[in-house]
Design an enzyme around this catalytic site. Sequence first.
Site, PDB file in Angstrom:
ATOM      1  N   ILE A  65       0.847  -1.198   0.000  1.00  0.00           N
ATOM      2  CA  ILE A  65       0.000   0.000   0.000  1.00  0.00           C
ATOM      3  C   ILE A  65       0.880   1.244   0.000  1.00  0.00           C
ATOM      4  O   ILE A  65       0.950   1.982   0.995  1.00  0.00           O
ATOM      5  CB  ILE A  65      -0.955   0.023   1.217  1.00  0.00           C
ATOM      6  CG1 ILE A  65      -1.574  -1.353   1.465  1.00  0.00           C
ATOM      7  CG2 ILE A  65      -2.063   1.048   1.012  1.00  0.00           C
ATOM      8  CD1 ILE A  65      -2.436  -1.420   2.707  1.00  0.00           C
ATOM      9  N   PRO A  66       1.572   1.545  -1.102  1.00  0.00           N
ATOM     10  CA  PRO A  66       2.319   2.805  -1.160  1.00  0.00           C
ATOM     11  C   PRO A  66       1.354   3.988  -1.079  1.00  0.00           C
ATOM     12  O   PRO A  66       0.225   3.914  -1.576  1.00  0.00           O
ATOM     13  CB  PRO A  66       3.021   2.732  -2.524  1.00  0.00           C
ATOM     14  CG  PRO A  66       2.225   1.757  -3.321  1.00  0.00           C
ATOM     15  CD  PRO A  66       1.684   0.766  -2.341  1.00  0.00           C
ATOM     16  N   HIS A  67       1.809   5.069  -0.442  1.00  0.00           N
ATOM     17  CA  HIS A  67       0.917   6.213  -0.255  1.00  0.00           C
ATOM     18  C   HIS A  67       1.733   7.483  -0.080  1.00  0.00           C
ATOM     19  O   HIS A  67       2.902   7.443   0.331  1.00  0.00           O
ATOM     20  CB  HIS A  67       0.003   6.006   0.965  1.00  0.00           C
ATOM     21  CG  HIS A  67       0.768   5.654   2.210  1.00  0.00           C
ATOM     22  ND1 HIS A  67       1.187   4.370   2.491  1.00  0.00           N
ATOM     23  CD2 HIS A  67       1.200   6.411   3.243  1.00  0.00           C
ATOM     24  CE1 HIS A  67       1.829   4.345   3.645  1.00  0.00           C
ATOM     25  NE2 HIS A  67       1.855   5.576   4.125  1.00  0.00           N
ATOM     26  N   CYS A  68       1.103   8.611  -0.370  1.00  0.00           N
ATOM     27  CA  CYS A  68       1.783   9.894  -0.210  1.00  0.00           C
ATOM     28  C   CYS A  68       0.777  11.024  -0.332  1.00  0.00           C
ATOM     29  O   CYS A  68      -0.351  10.832  -0.789  1.00  0.00           O
ATOM     30  CB  CYS A  68       2.888  10.063  -1.258  1.00  0.00           C
ATOM     31  SG  CYS A  68       2.256  10.322  -2.935  1.00  0.00           S
ATOM     32  N   ILE A 102      -2.374   5.035  -2.640  1.00  0.00           N
ATOM     33  CA  ILE A 102      -3.225   6.065  -2.053  1.00  0.00           C
ATOM     34  C   ILE A 102      -2.582   7.416  -2.345  1.00  0.00           C
ATOM     35  O   ILE A 102      -1.466   7.698  -1.886  1.00  0.00           O
ATOM     36  CB  ILE A 102      -3.376   5.867  -0.533  1.00  0.00           C
ATOM     37  CG1 ILE A 102      -3.961   4.490  -0.222  1.00  0.00           C
ATOM     38  CG2 ILE A 102      -4.261   6.967   0.055  1.00  0.00           C
ATOM     39  CD1 ILE A 102      -4.026   4.184   1.262  1.00  0.00           C
TER      40      ILE A 102
END
Length: 220
Positions: A65-68, A102
Amino acid sequence: MASELITTELVALDADFGDSVDSVITNLATLVHDTGRATDVAGLAQPAIDREAKAGTGVPGGVAIPHCRSEAVTEPTLAFARLGRGVDFSGPDGDAQLVFLIAAPAGGGKAHLKILSKLARALVRKDFLEALRSAPTKEEIVRLVLEVVNAEKPKKKPAAESAAPAAGTATARPRPRPQLPRVLRTTSPASWPSPPALPASLTPTWRPTPSHRPRPNAMT
């Protein structure tokens, strides 16, 4: 009117997004850009790649779940890819085949963290993971994901209910009060039976002892 967090245009099934974290994130950022939710692919991808370099976002179940948050993102967005070949996102059980990106606007506060929390809770369920792996269409993926991210947080139980003893817990029982025999409880004292008479051999008698015998009158 705000758009849905995820749509079919933001889903890729059994895709070949390369063999590295950077290429997978860049391809997911491209989906977001192509739907008009990001002004620049690199402006979205690079913050997520930098975040991934500090700590991998792989979670149990072959998921990442990479997110930034990014200035390039115009509205909160969730993109998803089911990969044809897994990629190492430093997960505890190997390469990830299911990857969520995300993407949140720079001024979006903690909205992306709430989405992350809801996803993480759902991804521990084997039935949810299996549904993502076997979904035949993008529409089915969107339906599954929106059910999770739009779900309301369970309400807390009332204090009185939560204080109730759990099933199987031993509870103190009140000690029974002593009661008279039924025959005495249902009649008046006047009608209670008299105690049995003692045998004659046990009936006490009084006999004068020599010291109690009358003395002769000394005056007679």
